[in-house]
Design a protein around this motif. Sequence first.
Motif, PDB file in Angstrom:
ATOM      1  N   SER A  30     -14.279  33.729  77.598  1.00 41.50           N
ATOM      2  CA  SER A  30     -13.919  34.951  78.314  1.00 41.50           C
ATOM      3  C   SER A  30     -15.113  35.522  79.079  1.00 41.50           C
ATOM      4  O   SER A  30     -14.993  35.875  80.253  1.00 41.50           O
ATOM      5  CB  SER A  30     -13.376  35.986  77.329  1.00 41.50           C
ATOM      6  N   VAL A  31     -16.263  35.585  78.439  1.00 39.41           N
ATOM      7  CA  VAL A  31     -17.459  36.144  79.082  1.00 39.41           C
ATOM      8  C   VAL A  31     -17.945  35.248  80.221  1.00 39.41           C
ATOM      9  O   VAL A  31     -18.280  35.729  81.308  1.00 39.41           O
ATOM     10  CB  VAL A  31     -18.577  36.369  78.041  1.00 39.41           C
ATOM     11  N   MET A  32     -17.957  33.934  79.988  1.00 39.50           N
ATOM     12  CA  MET A  32     -18.509  33.018  80.993  1.00 39.50           C
ATOM     13  C   MET A  32     -17.590  32.823  82.196  1.00 39.50           C
ATOM     14  O   MET A  32     -18.064  32.596  83.300  1.00 39.50           O
ATOM     15  CB  MET A  32     -18.835  31.664  80.366  1.00 39.50           C
ATOM     16  N   THR A  33     -16.275  32.892  81.974  1.00 39.11           N
ATOM     17  CA  THR A  33     -15.352  32.576  83.067  1.00 39.11           C
ATOM     18  C   THR A  33     -14.549  33.770  83.561  1.00 39.11           C
ATOM     19  O   THR A  33     -13.904  33.685  84.597  1.00 39.11           O
ATOM     20  CB  THR A  33     -14.351  31.483  82.641  1.00 39.11           C
ATOM     21  N   GLY A  34     -14.553  34.854  82.791  1.00 34.49           N
ATOM     22  CA  GLY A  34     -13.734  35.998  83.152  1.00 34.49           C
ATOM     23  C   GLY A  34     -12.272  35.811  82.783  1.00 34.49           C
ATOM     24  O   GLY A  34     -11.418  36.594  83.187  1.00 34.49           O
ATOM     25  N   ALA A  35     -11.976  34.777  82.016  1.00 30.08           N
ATOM     26  CA  ALA A  35     -10.599  34.512  81.592  1.00 30.08           C
ATOM     27  C   ALA A  35     -10.138  35.621  80.650  1.00 30.08           C
ATOM     28  O   ALA A  35     -10.938  36.250  79.960  1.00 30.08           O
ATOM     29  CB  ALA A  35     -10.520  33.165  80.877  1.00 30.08           C
ATOM     30  N   SER A  36      -8.831  35.825  80.605  1.00 28.52           N
ATOM     31  CA  SER A  36      -8.276  36.783  79.653  1.00 28.52           C
ATOM     32  C   SER A  36      -8.452  36.234  78.241  1.00 28.52           C
ATOM     33  O   SER A  36      -8.686  35.036  78.053  1.00 28.52           O
ATOM     34  CB  SER A  36      -6.793  37.005  79.937  1.00 28.52           C
ATOM     35  N   LEU A  37      -8.327  37.106  77.258  1.00 30.49           N
ATOM     36  CA  LEU A  37      -8.435  36.635  75.881  1.00 30.49           C
ATOM     37  C   LEU A  37      -7.304  35.664  75.535  1.00 30.49           C
ATOM     38  O   LEU A  37      -7.486  34.765  74.721  1.00 30.49           O
ATOM     39  CB  LEU A  37      -8.447  37.813  74.906  1.00 30.49           C
ATOM     40  N   TRP A  38      -6.142  35.816  76.160  1.00 31.50           N
ATOM     41  CA  TRP A  38      -5.029  34.879  75.960  1.00 31.50           C
ATOM     42  C   TRP A  38      -5.425  33.480  76.444  1.00 31.50           C
ATOM     43  O   TRP A  38      -5.237  32.484  75.739  1.00 31.50           O
ATOM     44  CB  TRP A  38      -3.789  35.386  76.683  1.00 31.50           C
ATOM     45  N   GLU A  39      -5.976  33.406  77.657  1.00 27.87           N
ATOM     46  CA  GLU A  39      -6.412  32.112  78.208  1.00 27.87           C
ATOM     47  C   GLU A  39      -7.566  31.540  77.387  1.00 27.87           C
ATOM     48  O   GLU A  39      -7.593  30.344  77.074  1.00 27.87           O
ATOM     49  CB  GLU A  39      -6.840  32.273  79.660  1.00 27.87           C
TER      50      GLU A  39
END
Length: 68
Positions: A30-39
């Motif tokens: 999440s931190v490195m890619t900005g993905a949601s916690l679901w992803e």
Amino acid sequence: MIKKLATGSSINLAVIYTLGHIVIAMTVVSVMTGASLWEAGAVALVEPSINGVWFYILHTLWKKYKGH
């Protein structure tokens, strides 16, 4: 409580380790890619599962050809 868990069975430690691994992986993705916690959670569950299958195949082949 921590002392009780630490002196418990290996399965307790394995479950705690696995849950920690999932949380850490979710956070990092999440931190490195900005993905949601679901992803990030999907990655944290799918990637280790694929690695587990790969390890099983590798270990099976290793045992089969080790003596040759």
